[in-house]
Write an enzyme that holds these catalytic residues in place. Structure first.
Site, PDB file in Angstrom:
ATOM      1  N   LYS A  23      16.530   6.089  76.266  1.00 30.31           N
ATOM      2  CA  LYS A  23      15.848   6.105  74.965  1.00 30.31           C
ATOM      3  C   LYS A  23      15.106   7.422  74.740  1.00 30.31           C
ATOM      4  O   LYS A  23      15.206   8.031  73.689  1.00 30.31           O
ATOM      5  CB  LYS A  23      14.831   4.946  74.859  1.00 30.31           C
ATOM      6  N   ARG A  39       7.968  -3.770  72.165  1.00 25.56           N
ATOM      7  CA  ARG A  39       8.491  -4.289  73.421  1.00 25.56           C
ATOM      8  C   ARG A  39       8.182  -5.769  73.604  1.00 25.56           C
ATOM      9  O   ARG A  39       8.569  -6.346  74.617  1.00 25.56           O
ATOM     10  CB  ARG A  39       7.840  -3.538  74.573  1.00 25.56           C
ATOM     11  N   ARG A  46      15.427   9.504  88.871  1.00 30.78           N
ATOM     12  CA  ARG A  46      14.739  10.180  87.771  1.00 30.78           C
ATOM     13  C   ARG A  46      13.522  10.958  88.256  1.00 30.78           C
ATOM     14  O   ARG A  46      12.767  10.488  89.099  1.00 30.78           O
ATOM     15  CB  ARG A  46      14.310   9.121  86.749  1.00 30.78           C
ATOM     16  N   ARG A  56       7.931   9.230  89.058  1.00 33.51           N
ATOM     17  CA  ARG A  56       6.903   8.327  88.538  1.00 33.51           C
ATOM     18  C   ARG A  56       6.729   7.152  89.486  1.00 33.51           C
ATOM     19  O   ARG A  56       7.697   6.646  90.020  1.00 33.51           O
ATOM     20  CB  ARG A  56       7.312   7.823  87.150  1.00 33.51           C
ATOM     21  N   ARG A  73      10.331  -4.049  86.408  1.00 33.95           N
ATOM     22  CA  ARG A  73      10.396  -3.625  84.998  1.00 33.95           C
ATOM     23  C   ARG A  73      11.603  -4.227  84.300  1.00 33.95           C
ATOM     24  O   ARG A  73      11.544  -4.566  83.121  1.00 33.95           O
ATOM     25  CB  ARG A  73      10.462  -2.099  84.916  1.00 33.95           C
TER      26      ARG A  73
HETATM   27  P1  ADP Z   1      10.764   3.073  80.378  1.00 33.41           P
HETATM   28  O1  ADP Z   1      11.373   2.905  79.036  1.00 33.41           O
HETATM   29  O2  ADP Z   1      11.627   3.861  81.295  1.00 33.41           O
HETATM   30  O3  ADP Z   1      10.243   1.793  80.984  1.00 33.41           O
HETATM   31  P2  ADP Z   1       8.387   4.156  79.175  1.00 33.41           P
HETATM   32  O4  ADP Z   1       7.937   5.545  79.371  1.00 33.41           O
HETATM   33  O5  ADP Z   1       8.878   3.756  77.844  1.00 33.41           O
HETATM   34  O6  ADP Z   1       9.487   3.957  80.297  1.00 33.41           O
HETATM   35  O7  ADP Z   1       7.201   3.153  79.569  1.00 33.41           O
HETATM   36  C1  ADP Z   1       6.477   3.258  80.754  1.00 33.41           C
HETATM   37  C2  ADP Z   1       5.442   2.160  80.842  1.00 33.41           C
HETATM   38  O8  ADP Z   1       4.481   2.299  79.771  1.00 33.41           O
HETATM   39  C3  ADP Z   1       5.955   0.728  80.695  1.00 33.41           C
HETATM   40  O9  ADP Z   1       6.457   0.210  81.907  1.00 33.41           O
HETATM   41  C4  ADP Z   1       4.678   0.005  80.218  1.00 33.41           C
HETATM   42  O10 ADP Z   1       3.775  -0.227  81.271  1.00 33.41           O
HETATM   43  C5  ADP Z   1       4.044   1.026  79.299  1.00 33.41           C
HETATM   44  N1  ADP Z   1       4.482   0.841  77.882  1.00 33.41           N
HETATM   45  C6  ADP Z   1       5.218   1.710  77.148  1.00 33.41           C
HETATM   46  N2  ADP Z   1       5.453   1.218  75.920  1.00 33.41           N
HETATM   47  C7  ADP Z   1       4.858  -0.001  75.872  1.00 33.41           C
HETATM   48  C8  ADP Z   1       4.759  -1.027  74.887  1.00 33.41           C
HETATM   49  N3  ADP Z   1       5.333  -0.905  73.681  1.00 33.41           N
HETATM   50  N4  ADP Z   1       4.059  -2.160  75.204  1.00 33.41           N
HETATM   51  C9  ADP Z   1       3.480  -2.310  76.401  1.00 33.41           C
HETATM   52  N5  ADP Z   1       3.550  -1.389  77.373  1.00 33.41           N
HETATM   53  C10 ADP Z   1       4.225  -0.250  77.131  1.00 33.41           C
END
Ligand code: ADP
Ligand code: ZN
Length: 209
Positions: free
Chosen positions: A13, A88, A122, A153, A164
């Protein structure tokens, strides 16, 4: 045009949204990236978010929703944006509908094994928010975009990745059905190279403009 990118972690994404920003001028709004910036700054929001992120849990809805709502009030988003990592949860989706007009939802799909391969290889730049796969890097420690140090990370460690993906299945995957019923969801299979995947996504965007 306002677009949501849906799909499990590791599906690309962030990478595809950043290309769309560069080539189409759609402003990329990455909630993960925004949260990591707060973590780095060590501000109040960063302190709240850190434990959730490191454990692979979702940050509480109220925190995320306020953050996105504020971001969408900014002038630069008026010409169109691409949401990467939000919504999400069903609640986030309901709230978003109250303050944003979304034209298109693109659901990025990829098989489980490939996702795990991508996430575990990654490396992330905490300075420019770029993510890169180890196999693409000449030097695994330096960001090819900005020269900052690359890191793995905490949430890309194997135990956390599995968690996750569970969180995704439980809390985020139900959004696919929701948006499918509303009629503006398109599935894109992202099993090609970054450029091939981008071209598929671009076609969907152009067809829905
Ligand atoms: P990925 O898509 O690879 O999981 P992101 O960078 O989008 O990585 O998200 C990393 C973390 O940030 C998630 O695991 C969560 O803890 C938090 N996060 C990101 N976006 C949201 C959201 N919309 N609602 C709740 N937590 C979020
Ligand atoms: Zn960088």
């Amino acid at each position: 045009m306002n677009v949501i990118l849906l799909g499990p972690p590791g599906v690309g994404k962030g990478t595809l949204a950043s290309i769309a920003q560069e080539r189409l001028g759609l402003v990329q709004i990455s909630t993960g990236g925004m949260l990591r910036r707060h973590l780095r700054l060590g501000d109040e929001l960063g302190i709240i978010a850190k434990a959730y992120i490191d454990d692979g849990e979702l940050v509480p809805d109220s925190v995320i929703i306020d953050m996105v709502k504020e971001r969408l009030r900014e002038e630069d988003t008026q010409g169109g944006y691409i949401l990467d990592g939000f919504p999400r949860t069903l609640y986030q989706a309901e709230e978003l509908a109250k303050f944003a007009d979304i034209d298109l939802i693109i659901d990025l799909e990829l098989e489980h094994e490939a996702i795990i391969r991508r996430l575990s290889g990654r490396r992330a730049c905490l300075s420019c928010n770029g993510t890169f796969h180890m196999s693409m890097l000449q030097d695994e420690t330096t960001c090819p975009t900005c020269g900052h140090r690359l890191e793995q990370r905490k949430d890309d460690l194997p135990e956390t990745i599995a968690h996750r993906l569970e969180v995704y299945e439980e809390q985020t995957a139900p959004l696919i059905e929701l948006y499918r019923k509303k009629g503006n969801l398109v599935v894109v299979e992202v099993d090609g190279t970054v450029e091939e995947n981008y071209q598929k996504m671009l076609k969907v965007i152009e067809e829905n403009q």
